[in-house]
Design a protein around this motif. Structure first.
Motif, PDB file in Angstrom:
ATOM      1  N   TRP A  23       0.847  -1.237  -0.070  1.00  0.00           N
ATOM      2  CA  TRP A  23       0.222  -0.021  -0.096  1.00  0.00           C
ATOM      3  C   TRP A  23       0.861   1.281   0.003  1.00  0.00           C
ATOM      4  O   TRP A  23       0.467   2.337   0.493  1.00  0.00           O
ATOM      5  N   ASP A 111      -0.289 -14.192   6.496  1.00  0.00           N
ATOM      6  CA  ASP A 111      -1.854 -15.002   6.712  1.00  0.00           C
ATOM      7  C   ASP A 111      -1.958 -15.349   7.948  1.00  0.00           C
ATOM      8  O   ASP A 111      -2.997 -15.278   8.982  1.00  0.00           O
ATOM      9  N   LEU A 126      -9.829  -4.193   4.840  1.00  0.00           N
ATOM     10  CA  LEU A 126      -9.194  -4.582   3.672  1.00  0.00           C
ATOM     11  C   LEU A 126     -10.130  -5.202   2.850  1.00  0.00           C
ATOM     12  O   LEU A 126     -11.167  -5.880   3.159  1.00  0.00           O
ATOM     13  N   TYR A 127     -10.019  -4.911   1.449  1.00  0.00           N
ATOM     14  CA  TYR A 127     -10.956  -5.299   0.522  1.00  0.00           C
ATOM     15  C   TYR A 127     -10.390  -5.989  -0.799  1.00  0.00           C
ATOM     16  O   TYR A 127      -9.090  -5.487  -1.042  1.00  0.00           O
ATOM     17  N   THR A 128     -10.616  -7.187  -1.498  1.00  0.00           N
ATOM     18  CA  THR A 128      -9.782  -7.712  -2.447  1.00  0.00           C
ATOM     19  C   THR A 128     -10.656  -7.521  -3.759  1.00  0.00           C
ATOM     20  O   THR A 128     -11.862  -7.885  -3.622  1.00  0.00           O
ATOM     21  N   ASP A 129      -9.828  -7.259  -4.608  1.00  0.00           N
ATOM     22  CA  ASP A 129     -10.582  -6.958  -6.089  1.00  0.00           C
ATOM     23  C   ASP A 129     -10.575  -8.068  -6.921  1.00  0.00           C
ATOM     24  O   ASP A 129     -10.252  -9.306  -6.464  1.00  0.00           O
ATOM     25  N   VAL A 134      -5.016  -6.896  -2.944  1.00  0.00           N
ATOM     26  CA  VAL A 134      -5.697  -6.279  -1.762  1.00  0.00           C
ATOM     27  C   VAL A 134      -5.465  -4.989  -1.314  1.00  0.00           C
ATOM     28  O   VAL A 134      -4.483  -4.340  -1.490  1.00  0.00           O
ATOM     29  N   TRP A 135      -6.698  -4.150  -1.025  1.00  0.00           N
ATOM     30  CA  TRP A 135      -6.554  -2.774  -1.005  1.00  0.00           C
ATOM     31  C   TRP A 135      -7.022  -2.205   0.416  1.00  0.00           C
ATOM     32  O   TRP A 135      -7.626  -3.083   1.159  1.00  0.00           O
ATOM     33  N   GLN A 136      -6.486  -1.045   0.839  1.00  0.00           N
ATOM     34  CA  GLN A 136      -7.232  -0.516   2.097  1.00  0.00           C
ATOM     35  C   GLN A 136      -8.447   0.602   1.893  1.00  0.00           C
ATOM     36  O   GLN A 136      -8.174   1.234   0.812  1.00  0.00           O
ATOM     37  N   PRO A 163      -1.384  -1.849  -4.203  1.00  0.00           N
ATOM     38  CA  PRO A 163      -2.163  -3.035  -3.563  1.00  0.00           C
ATOM     39  C   PRO A 163      -1.113  -4.341  -3.675  1.00  0.00           C
ATOM     40  O   PRO A 163      -0.040  -4.367  -4.550  1.00  0.00           O
ATOM     41  N   GLY A 166      -3.152 -11.136  -3.082  1.00  0.00           N
ATOM     42  CA  GLY A 166      -3.411 -11.799  -1.561  1.00  0.00           C
ATOM     43  C   GLY A 166      -2.766 -13.029  -1.567  1.00  0.00           C
ATOM     44  O   GLY A 166      -2.406 -13.308  -0.307  1.00  0.00           O
TER      45      GLY A 166
END
Length: 248
Positions: A23, A111, A126-129, A134-136, A163, A166
Protein backbone atom coordinates in the motif's frame (compact mmCIF):
# COMPACT_ATOMS: atom_id res chain seq x y z
CA UNK A 1 13.75 4.17 -11.52
CA UNK A 2 16.41 4.46 -14.20
CA UNK A 3 19.93 3.20 -13.64
CA UNK A 4 23.03 4.46 -15.46
CA UNK A 5 25.95 2.25 -14.50
CA UNK A 6 26.38 0.82 -11.04
CA UNK A 7 25.64 2.60 -7.81
CA UNK A 8 28.91 3.21 -6.03
CA UNK A 9 29.41 3.60 -2.31
CA UNK A 10 30.40 7.17 -1.51
CA UNK A 11 33.24 8.31 0.78
CA UNK A 12 33.78 4.76 1.98
CA UNK A 13 30.17 4.48 3.15
CA UNK A 14 28.03 1.45 2.25
CA UNK A 15 25.28 1.80 -0.32
CA UNK A 16 21.72 1.88 1.02
CA UNK A 17 18.77 0.13 -0.63
CA UNK A 18 15.32 0.93 0.74
CA UNK A 19 12.40 -1.49 0.39
CA UNK A 20 8.84 -0.17 0.61
CA UNK A 21 5.89 -2.11 1.94
CA UNK A 22 2.37 -2.89 0.79
CA UNK A 23 0.00 0.00 0.00
CA UNK A 24 2.98 2.27 -0.63
CA UNK A 25 5.79 2.78 -3.14
CA UNK A 26 9.39 3.92 -3.24
CA UNK A 27 8.42 7.56 -2.77
CA UNK A 28 7.33 6.78 0.79
CA UNK A 29 11.05 6.83 1.65
CA UNK A 30 11.55 10.35 0.25
CA UNK A 31 12.31 12.12 3.51
CA UNK A 32 14.75 9.41 4.60
CA UNK A 33 16.42 9.42 1.18
CA UNK A 34 17.03 13.15 1.35
CA UNK A 35 18.66 12.87 4.76
CA UNK A 36 20.91 9.98 3.76
CA UNK A 37 21.94 11.66 0.53
CA UNK A 38 22.77 14.86 2.43
CA UNK A 39 25.14 12.79 4.55
CA UNK A 40 26.87 11.34 1.51
CA UNK A 41 25.20 7.97 1.06
CA UNK A 42 24.35 6.43 -2.30
CA UNK A 43 20.67 5.49 -1.93
CA UNK A 44 18.24 3.52 -4.10
CA UNK A 45 14.50 3.27 -3.34
CA UNK A 46 12.97 1.18 -6.15
CA UNK A 47 9.41 0.11 -6.84
CA UNK A 48 8.34 -3.45 -6.01
CA UNK A 49 5.53 -5.27 -7.86
CA UNK A 50 3.97 -6.82 -4.71
CA UNK A 51 2.72 -9.69 -6.87
CA UNK A 52 4.58 -12.54 -5.14
CA UNK A 53 7.55 -13.11 -2.89
CA UNK A 54 9.56 -14.42 -5.85
CA UNK A 55 8.80 -11.33 -7.95
CA UNK A 56 9.63 -8.98 -5.10
CA UNK A 57 12.90 -10.71 -4.28
CA UNK A 58 13.84 -10.76 -7.97
CA UNK A 59 13.41 -6.97 -8.08
CA UNK A 60 15.50 -6.58 -4.92
CA UNK A 61 18.26 -8.76 -6.38
CA UNK A 62 18.12 -6.73 -9.59
CA UNK A 63 18.75 -3.56 -7.59
CA UNK A 64 21.42 -5.17 -5.40
CA UNK A 65 23.26 -6.27 -8.52
CA UNK A 66 23.48 -2.60 -9.50
CA UNK A 67 25.30 -1.71 -6.29
CA UNK A 68 29.08 -1.56 -6.34
CA UNK A 69 30.28 -2.53 -2.90
CA UNK A 70 28.82 -3.28 0.55
CA UNK A 71 25.13 -2.48 0.99
CA UNK A 72 22.73 -1.92 3.86
CA UNK A 73 19.14 -2.94 3.09
CA UNK A 74 16.31 -1.31 5.03
CA UNK A 75 12.67 -2.37 4.82
CA UNK A 76 9.45 -0.84 6.05
CA UNK A 77 6.37 -2.93 6.85
CA UNK A 78 6.04 -5.71 4.22
CA UNK A 79 9.42 -4.55 2.93
CA UNK A 80 10.91 -6.43 5.86
CA UNK A 81 9.35 -9.61 4.49
CA UNK A 82 10.92 -8.98 1.08
CA UNK A 83 14.45 -8.46 2.39
CA UNK A 84 14.14 -11.38 4.83
CA UNK A 85 13.30 -13.60 1.84
CA UNK A 86 16.77 -12.99 0.40
CA UNK A 87 17.74 -15.91 2.62
CA UNK A 88 21.38 -16.92 2.80
CA UNK A 89 22.11 -15.63 -0.70
CA UNK A 90 22.59 -11.90 -0.34
CA UNK A 91 25.96 -10.94 -1.86
CA UNK A 92 27.36 -7.60 -0.68
CA UNK A 93 24.54 -7.13 1.86
CA UNK A 94 26.19 -6.41 5.19
CA UNK A 95 23.24 -5.50 7.38
CA UNK A 96 19.45 -5.28 7.59
CA UNK A 97 17.37 -2.47 9.10
CA UNK A 98 13.73 -3.17 9.90
CA UNK A 99 11.40 -0.19 10.35
CA UNK A 100 8.06 -1.27 11.84
CA UNK A 101 8.56 -4.26 9.58
CA UNK A 102 7.61 -7.90 9.33
CA UNK A 103 10.44 -10.29 10.19
CA UNK A 104 9.02 -13.79 9.87
CA UNK A 105 10.92 -16.96 10.67
CA UNK A 106 11.12 -20.07 8.51
CA UNK A 107 7.70 -21.60 7.76
CA UNK A 108 5.70 -18.60 8.99
CA UNK A 109 3.31 -16.66 6.76
CA UNK A 110 1.70 -13.26 7.05
CA UNK A 111 -1.78 -14.78 6.69
CA UNK A 112 -1.16 -17.03 9.68
CA UNK A 113 0.25 -14.15 11.68
CA UNK A 114 -2.73 -11.91 10.91
CA UNK A 115 -5.23 -14.66 11.77
CA UNK A 116 -3.94 -15.07 15.32
CA UNK A 117 -5.62 -11.93 16.64
CA UNK A 118 -8.44 -9.57 15.55
CA UNK A 119 -7.09 -7.32 12.79
CA UNK A 120 -5.49 -4.08 13.95
CA UNK A 121 -7.40 -0.87 13.11
CA UNK A 122 -5.36 -0.12 9.98
CA UNK A 123 -6.23 -3.53 8.50
CA UNK A 124 -9.81 -3.87 9.70
CA UNK A 125 -11.51 -3.23 6.35
CA UNK A 126 -9.20 -4.61 3.69
CA UNK A 127 -10.90 -5.62 0.47
CA UNK A 128 -9.83 -7.81 -2.43
CA UNK A 129 -10.50 -6.94 -6.07
CA UNK A 130 -11.40 -9.36 -8.87
CA UNK A 131 -7.72 -9.91 -9.69
CA UNK A 132 -6.95 -10.97 -6.14
CA UNK A 133 -5.17 -7.79 -5.02
CA UNK A 134 -5.77 -6.43 -1.53
CA UNK A 135 -6.54 -2.73 -0.96
CA UNK A 136 -7.06 -0.50 2.08
CA UNK A 137 -10.07 1.72 2.71
CA UNK A 138 -9.47 5.46 2.81
CA UNK A 139 -10.65 5.87 6.40
CA UNK A 140 -8.35 3.14 7.73
CA UNK A 141 -5.44 4.40 5.65
CA UNK A 142 -5.68 8.03 6.68
CA UNK A 143 -6.68 7.62 10.32
CA UNK A 144 -4.78 4.46 11.28
CA UNK A 145 -2.20 3.29 8.71
CA UNK A 146 -0.77 6.78 8.10
CA UNK A 147 -1.80 8.30 11.41
CA UNK A 148 0.36 11.11 12.82
CA UNK A 149 1.13 12.65 9.44
CA UNK A 150 -0.74 15.47 7.74
CA UNK A 151 -4.12 14.24 6.45
CA UNK A 152 -3.56 15.92 3.07
CA UNK A 153 -0.38 13.92 2.57
CA UNK A 154 -2.03 10.77 3.90
CA UNK A 155 -4.87 11.10 1.39
CA UNK A 156 -2.35 11.62 -1.39
CA UNK A 157 -0.59 8.41 -0.35
CA UNK A 158 -3.91 6.59 -0.22
CA UNK A 159 -4.68 7.69 -3.78
CA UNK A 160 -1.34 6.25 -4.92
CA UNK A 161 -1.42 3.09 -2.82
CA UNK A 162 0.04 -0.02 -4.45
CA UNK A 163 -2.06 -3.07 -3.56
CA UNK A 164 -0.54 -6.42 -2.68
CA UNK A 165 -1.55 -9.78 -4.17
CA UNK A 166 -3.49 -11.74 -1.59
CA UNK A 167 -1.61 -14.89 -2.56
CA UNK A 168 1.66 -13.26 -1.50
CA UNK A 169 0.38 -13.01 2.07
CA UNK A 170 -0.05 -16.78 2.26
CA UNK A 171 3.47 -17.68 1.10
CA UNK A 172 5.65 -19.17 3.87
CA UNK A 173 9.03 -17.72 4.64
CA UNK A 174 12.14 -19.74 3.84
CA UNK A 175 15.31 -19.41 5.89
CA UNK A 176 15.29 -15.65 6.62
CA UNK A 177 18.24 -13.42 5.84
CA UNK A 178 18.30 -12.10 9.40
CA UNK A 179 19.59 -15.49 10.55
CA UNK A 180 22.91 -14.82 8.84
CA UNK A 181 23.11 -11.01 8.82
CA UNK A 182 23.25 -8.49 11.70
CA UNK A 183 20.01 -6.58 12.09
CA UNK A 184 18.63 -3.37 13.51
CA UNK A 185 14.97 -2.69 14.32
CA UNK A 186 13.00 0.52 14.83
CA UNK A 187 9.82 -0.16 16.81
CA UNK A 188 6.91 2.23 16.26
CA UNK A 189 5.15 2.30 19.62
CA UNK A 190 1.90 3.84 18.28
CA UNK A 191 1.59 1.51 15.31
CA UNK A 192 -2.00 0.53 14.40
CA UNK A 193 -1.03 -1.76 11.52
CA UNK A 194 1.71 -3.95 13.05
CA UNK A 195 1.28 -4.09 16.83
CA UNK A 196 4.32 -2.87 18.78
CA UNK A 197 4.45 -6.09 20.81
CA UNK A 198 4.76 -8.08 17.59
CA UNK A 199 7.59 -5.79 16.53
CA UNK A 200 9.33 -6.37 19.85
CA UNK A 201 8.95 -10.12 19.35
CA UNK A 202 10.49 -9.90 15.88
CA UNK A 203 13.37 -7.76 17.10
CA UNK A 204 14.03 -9.92 20.15
CA UNK A 205 14.22 -13.26 18.43
CA UNK A 206 16.55 -11.95 15.70
CA UNK A 207 18.81 -10.34 18.28
CA UNK A 208 18.42 -6.98 16.60
CA UNK A 209 19.83 -3.74 17.93
CA UNK A 210 16.59 -1.99 18.79
CA UNK A 211 15.28 1.52 19.21
CA UNK A 212 11.72 2.68 19.95
CA UNK A 213 10.01 5.85 18.74
CA UNK A 214 6.47 7.17 19.49
CA UNK A 215 5.42 6.77 15.86
CA UNK A 216 2.52 5.40 13.85
CA UNK A 217 3.12 2.70 11.24
CA UNK A 218 4.60 5.16 8.74
CA UNK A 219 7.57 6.09 10.93
CA UNK A 220 9.58 6.66 7.74
CA UNK A 221 7.37 9.72 7.18
CA UNK A 222 6.69 10.95 10.71
CA UNK A 223 10.17 10.27 12.13
CA UNK A 224 12.60 10.37 9.19
CA UNK A 225 15.45 11.69 11.35
CA UNK A 226 15.34 8.68 13.66
CA UNK A 227 14.98 6.25 10.75
CA UNK A 228 17.89 7.78 8.85
CA UNK A 229 19.99 7.78 12.02
CA UNK A 230 19.37 4.07 12.62
CA UNK A 231 20.36 3.25 9.03
CA UNK A 232 23.52 5.33 9.46
CA UNK A 233 24.27 3.57 12.74
CA UNK A 234 23.96 0.21 10.99
CA UNK A 235 26.22 1.40 8.17
CA UNK A 236 28.85 2.80 10.53
CA UNK A 237 28.78 -0.30 12.72
CA UNK A 238 29.20 -2.66 9.78
CA UNK A 239 32.12 -0.74 8.31
CA UNK A 240 33.89 -1.17 11.64
CA UNK A 241 33.35 -4.92 12.08
CA UNK A 242 33.92 -8.13 10.04
CA UNK A 243 31.19 -9.37 7.71
CA UNK A 244 28.78 -11.97 9.04
CA UNK A 245 26.23 -12.36 11.79
CA UNK A 246 26.61 -10.08 14.79
CA UNK A 247 27.16 -11.76 18.12
CA UNK A 248 26.32 -10.86 21.64
Amino acid sequence: MQFIGKGTAMNGRPNVVLVHGAWADGSSWRDVVERLQADGYHVTAPQFPLTSTADNVARLRQVLNMQDGPTIVAGHSYGGHIMSALGNDAPNVIGLVYVAAHALDQGESLDALLSQEPPPPALAHLYTDEQGFVWQSQDDYVHHFAAAIDSVRAKSMYAAQQPIAGAALAEPMGVPAWRSLPSWYLIATRDEALPPDAQRTFAGRMGATTTEVPASHVAILSHPDEVAQLIQTAAETRTAMPAGKATG
